[in-house]
Design a protein around this motif. Structure first.
Motif, PDB file in Angstrom:
ATOM      1  N   PHE A 128     -30.884 -21.935  20.246  1.00 26.32           N
ATOM      2  CA  PHE A 128     -29.959 -20.795  20.206  1.00 26.32           C
ATOM      3  C   PHE A 128     -29.465 -20.452  21.615  1.00 26.32           C
ATOM      4  O   PHE A 128     -28.266 -20.274  21.840  1.00 26.32           O
ATOM      5  CB  PHE A 128     -30.654 -19.570  19.592  1.00 26.32           C
ATOM      6  N   MET A 186     -27.093 -23.133  22.770  1.00 24.70           N
ATOM      7  CA  MET A 186     -25.833 -23.122  22.021  1.00 24.70           C
ATOM      8  C   MET A 186     -24.985 -21.913  22.400  1.00 24.70           C
ATOM      9  O   MET A 186     -23.779 -22.031  22.599  1.00 24.70           O
ATOM     10  CB  MET A 186     -26.113 -23.108  20.511  1.00 24.70           C
ATOM     11  N   TYR A 187     -25.638 -20.735  22.485  1.00 26.20           N
ATOM     12  CA  TYR A 187     -24.862 -19.529  22.733  1.00 26.20           C
ATOM     13  C   TYR A 187     -24.420 -19.422  24.195  1.00 26.20           C
ATOM     14  O   TYR A 187     -23.229 -19.359  24.478  1.00 26.20           O
ATOM     15  CB  TYR A 187     -25.656 -18.279  22.315  1.00 26.20           C
ATOM     16  N   GLY A 233     -23.029 -23.297  25.287  1.00 27.48           N
ATOM     17  CA  GLY A 233     -21.949 -23.844  24.461  1.00 27.48           C
ATOM     18  C   GLY A 233     -20.855 -22.842  24.137  1.00 27.48           C
ATOM     19  O   GLY A 233     -19.700 -23.018  24.528  1.00 27.48           O
ATOM     20  N   VAL A 234     -21.218 -21.770  23.436  1.00 28.37           N
ATOM     21  CA  VAL A 234     -20.202 -20.831  22.932  1.00 28.37           C
ATOM     22  C   VAL A 234     -19.588 -20.011  24.073  1.00 28.37           C
ATOM     23  O   VAL A 234     -18.360 -19.922  24.195  1.00 28.37           O
ATOM     24  CB  VAL A 234     -20.832 -19.901  21.871  1.00 28.37           C
ATOM     25  N   ARG A 235     -20.428 -19.440  24.918  1.00 25.94           N
ATOM     26  CA  ARG A 235     -19.912 -18.567  25.986  1.00 25.94           C
ATOM     27  C   ARG A 235     -19.143 -19.351  27.043  1.00 25.94           C
ATOM     28  O   ARG A 235     -18.122 -18.906  27.543  1.00 25.94           O
ATOM     29  CB  ARG A 235     -21.065 -17.810  26.672  1.00 25.94           C
ATOM     30  N   GLY A 283     -18.141 -22.641  26.681  1.00 31.99           N
ATOM     31  CA  GLY A 283     -17.312 -23.705  26.109  1.00 31.99           C
ATOM     32  C   GLY A 283     -17.774 -25.102  26.488  1.00 31.99           C
ATOM     33  O   GLY A 283     -16.971 -26.043  26.543  1.00 31.99           O
ATOM     34  N   SER A 284     -19.075 -25.252  26.765  1.00 31.60           N
ATOM     35  CA  SER A 284     -19.575 -26.559  27.183  1.00 31.60           C
ATOM     36  C   SER A 284     -20.030 -27.393  25.988  1.00 31.60           C
ATOM     37  O   SER A 284     -20.919 -26.978  25.227  1.00 31.60           O
ATOM     38  CB  SER A 284     -20.748 -26.363  28.153  1.00 31.60           C
ATOM     39  N   VAL A 285     -19.429 -28.566  25.844  1.00 31.42           N
ATOM     40  CA  VAL A 285     -19.815 -29.451  24.743  1.00 31.42           C
ATOM     41  C   VAL A 285     -21.242 -29.954  24.960  1.00 31.42           C
ATOM     42  O   VAL A 285     -22.051 -30.051  24.038  1.00 31.42           O
ATOM     43  CB  VAL A 285     -18.831 -30.647  24.637  1.00 31.42           C
ATOM     44  N   SER A 291     -23.745 -27.416  23.968  1.00 32.22           N
ATOM     45  CA  SER A 291     -23.730 -27.272  22.504  1.00 32.22           C
ATOM     46  C   SER A 291     -24.537 -28.390  21.861  1.00 32.22           C
ATOM     47  O   SER A 291     -25.359 -28.160  20.969  1.00 32.22           O
ATOM     48  CB  SER A 291     -22.294 -27.318  21.972  1.00 32.22           C
ATOM     49  N   VAL A 292     -24.293 -29.622  22.341  1.00 31.35           N
ATOM     50  CA  VAL A 292     -25.008 -30.766  21.769  1.00 31.35           C
ATOM     51  C   VAL A 292     -26.501 -30.640  22.050  1.00 31.35           C
ATOM     52  O   VAL A 292     -27.345 -30.877  21.169  1.00 31.35           O
ATOM     53  CB  VAL A 292     -24.443 -32.096  22.341  1.00 31.35           C
ATOM     54  N   LEU A 298     -27.953 -28.096  19.745  1.00 33.79           N
ATOM     55  CA  LEU A 298     -28.029 -28.625  18.380  1.00 33.79           C
ATOM     56  C   LEU A 298     -29.161 -29.649  18.251  1.00 33.79           C
ATOM     57  O   LEU A 298     -29.836 -29.717  17.221  1.00 33.79           O
ATOM     58  CB  LEU A 298     -26.692 -29.260  17.982  1.00 33.79           C
ATOM     59  N   ALA A 350     -32.457 -27.647  17.988  1.00 33.44           N
ATOM     60  CA  ALA A 350     -32.620 -27.073  16.648  1.00 33.44           C
ATOM     61  C   ALA A 350     -32.749 -28.173  15.598  1.00 33.44           C
ATOM     62  O   ALA A 350     -33.502 -28.043  14.625  1.00 33.44           O
ATOM     63  CB  ALA A 350     -31.439 -26.154  16.332  1.00 33.44           C
ATOM     64  N   GLY A 351     -32.006 -29.276  15.818  1.00 38.52           N
ATOM     65  CA  GLY A 351     -32.080 -30.407  14.883  1.00 38.52           C
ATOM     66  C   GLY A 351     -33.453 -31.041  14.873  1.00 38.52           C
ATOM     67  O   GLY A 351     -33.964 -31.448  13.818  1.00 38.52           O
TER      68      GLY A 351
END
Lengths: 558, 68
Positions: free
Chosen positions: B34, B37-38, B41-43, B45-47, B50-51, B54, B57-58
């Motif tokens: 989390f 990602m947050y 990634g989200v804040r 914008g980094s791919v 994010s990966v 994920l 968590a995956g």
């Protein structure tokens, strides 16, 4: 272009089928495969990400955003679960359940059906009138378990029982969201929603009686026949009360008032001439749990104290705005819900390759830290411990017993909630839920009123909330009604009734309750019963809606 | 605290205790995911973040599928 228009243009049959697949996967694995919710949720989340990226224009950032949103939502729910488990653990550690059981048995004359109907169904509905979010089920299920009922039925009964006050419960949050997002006039919307709740309320009490009877006697109709007056009258009296209060007093407190009427009616039932009391048989009836070793020295009120405190704390906080208006007392809730006490992360705009936009939010799904149900439950727990200590009856090993219970049950419940919530987050972030709703409206045409409540159910099944379902689909339902030339009041009413029904079988709520009665992983057993009830109720409500749309269009504002 | 410990709760079998330990690791992995990602990634914008989130968590999801 609106989100609905985007998904309308993106509709293809393969997208619809693949969009539905995560929900089907989780349902089949839990119900048919009897998988634990955490395992089914994990696989469904992974699959939802594959579908989102390959078919719905997702990328690493959009699926990360959806998953993170899902995880954030669990904080609110986990606080309720841990709190409710702790309260149950406290009463158990104080050896309060044998005392509560004895008293309830005496008051209800040992009539298990009355216990099911009044304690298992009316009590959580009344509580739902003020505090929702699954808390009434999480609080009532352990109570039934303590009364000696089987754990699965202890979850099924309150899950059904609390559902009819959801829209007009939680101080009307679901109703007001629907009204705000559809822009429909308050009066007719409350009227037609409450009318549609009449058949649902009666069916809820029927199914509660039926499932209880089938579980105990192996025949669902036995108690339905014997207790016909009890379940039918409770359903009708409360449904009519809901209709009257929602239209004449306020949609905000209609659920609470109707639930109170139900409690009074339930207390009088045994003395009513039409009610046939239980025979003093029977080997089938579950015995109250044996007290474990030493006899409890508590009185009923001492044993029930944590629940009194929960009710008192909730009422003081949630009803303070009304008390403030009527009596001029301080508005505690407004003070505790000031902007600075709302915690939520900033969320930027997220857009998929299909053009589905999730707008930016300064505070995403903020937690009202001082008034959220979890906080109130933990505050009640602390207060109860203090009162027990002041009374000099707090047992020395209470802390150890409560923490042992928590540590054992909290992990599976948390995992289930987190995985399912991430799946839901990914689906909503990519417009998958919106596409499913749009497709239903397009495919069904003039018989859409029959299916409208299933869209509400879908929203609640995914999000675990009538309010969230109304938020997701309220505007869409209104638009669909206007396009099809059907009364938007009727369709909006069907949406919110569906959202309420969806709460009965949505995995997030079921997990909340199974974890508090110590059967995490057996969610499928519960959902296999509540889903059938939900689908049947949906069909009846849908038929009523269809008939109203076809034969009484003027009456429903068409 | 008698026979209760973080490794094995009261009344738990060895399998239960293992599942619980794996479960606690999974919860940790998910919240680590989390955060990545947050915040990454989200804040931002980094791919990449994010990966990474994920994946964390995956991994938790795979552990759940394997042990639960």
């Amino acid at each position: 272009m609106s989100a609905i228009q985007v998904m309308e243009q993106s509709f293809t049959l393969s997208r619809w089928l693949l969009g539905l697949s995560p929900i089907l996967l989780v349902s089949v694995l839990m119900i048919r495969g009897r998988w634990a919710g955490s395992k089914a949720g994990a696989l469904a989340w992974l699959w939802a990400m594959v579908v989102a990226v390959t078919v719905f224009g997702g990328n690493a950032i959009t699926v990360a955003s959806g998953s993170a949103k899902g995880l954030w939502e669990t904080v609110f729910i986990l606080a309720i679960i841990w709190g409710a488990m702790s309260i149950y653990g406290l009463v158990d550690a104080m050896q309060g359940f044998p005392v509560i059981t004895d008293t309830f048995n005496r008051v209800t004359g040992g009539d298990r059906l009355l216990q099911v109907l009044v304690i298992g169904m009316v009590f959580p509905a009344w509580m739902q009138g003020v505090l929702g979010f699954g808390t009434p089920v999480a609080v009532t299920a352990p109570l039934l378990l303590g009364l000696g009922f089987d754990p699965v039925i202890s979850v099924v009964i309150p899950a059904l029982g609390h559902s009819w006050t959801i829209t007009f419960g939680s101080l009307g949050s679901s109703y007001w969201v629907l009204q705000r997002f559809t822009g429909l006039a308050e009066g007719p919307l409350a009227l037609w929603s409450a009318i549609l709740f009449v058949p649902m309320t009666v069916m809820v009490f029927f199914f509660g009686t039926f499932y209880y009877s089938r579980r105990i006697y192996g025949c669902g109709w036995r108690e339905v026949r014997r207790g016909w007056f009890a379940w039918l009258s409770l359903g009708l009296v409360q449904a009519v009360a809901l209709l009257v209060f929602a239209t004449t007093v306020s949609p905000s407190i209609a659920g609470f008032l109707a639930g109170f009427v139900g409690l009074v009616w339930g207390a009088l039932l045994r003395r009513m001439p039409f009610y046939k009391p239980a025979e003093a048989d029977s080997g089938h009836v579950p015995a109250p749990p044996p007290s474990r070793g030493e006899k409890s020295a508590l009185t009923f009120h001492q044993a029930f104290l944590p629940y009194y405190v929960v009710i008192a704390v909730v009422f003081v906080v949630y009803l303070s705005p009304f008390a403030s208006q009527l009596l001029g007392t301080p508005n505690l809730r407004a003070a505790l819900e000031a902007e600075r006490f709302r915690l939520g992360p900033y969320w930027p705009e997220i857009r998929t390759a299909l053009g589905f936009v999730n707008p930016s939010e300064t505070k995403y799904s903020p937690l009202k830290v001082f008034t959220m149900p979890g906080t109130l439950i933990f505050a009640s727990l602390a207060l109860s411990v203090m009162i027990y200590r002041l009374l000099g009856i707090l047992r020395a090993d209470v802390g150890r017993k409560v923490s042992a219970r928590l540590s054992k049950a909290a992990v599976p419940a948390s995992l289930t909630l987190m995985t399912l919530s991430m799946m839901a987050g990914v689906m909503m972030e990519h417009g998958i839920t919106t596409l499913l709703a749009v497709a239903t409206a397009k495919a069904t045409g003039m018989i859409y009123p029959f299916f409208a409540n299933y869209i509400g159910q879908l929203g609640a099944f995914i999000t675990g909330s009538n309010t969230a379902s109304n938020l997701l689909f309220g505007a869409f339902q209104r638009d669909a009604a206007l396009v099809l030339g059907v009364s938007p009041y009727l369709i909006a009413g069907l949406q919110t009734v569906g959202g309420a029904i969806g709460n009965i079988h949505c995995p997030l709520n079921v997990v909340l309750a199974t974890s508090t009665v110590g059967i995490p992983g057996r969610e499928g057993e519960v959902i296999s019963q509540t889903l059938v009830a939900g689908l049947i109720m949906g069909a009846v409500i849908g038929l009523v809606g269809l008939l109203l749309a076809l034969f009484a269009p003027v009456a429903v504002g068409g | 605290m008698a026979n209760f410990s973080i490794k094995r709760g009261v009344g738990m079998t060895g399998k239960d205790a293992l599942k619980r330990r794996v479960g606690i690791i999974c919860i940790g992995l998910m919240w680590t995911g989390f955060a990545m990602m947050y915040f990454g990634g989200v804040r931002n914008g980094s791919v990449g973040w994010s990966v990474a989130g994920l994946l964390a968590a995956g991994m938790a999801a795979l552990l759940i599928l394997k042990f639960w």
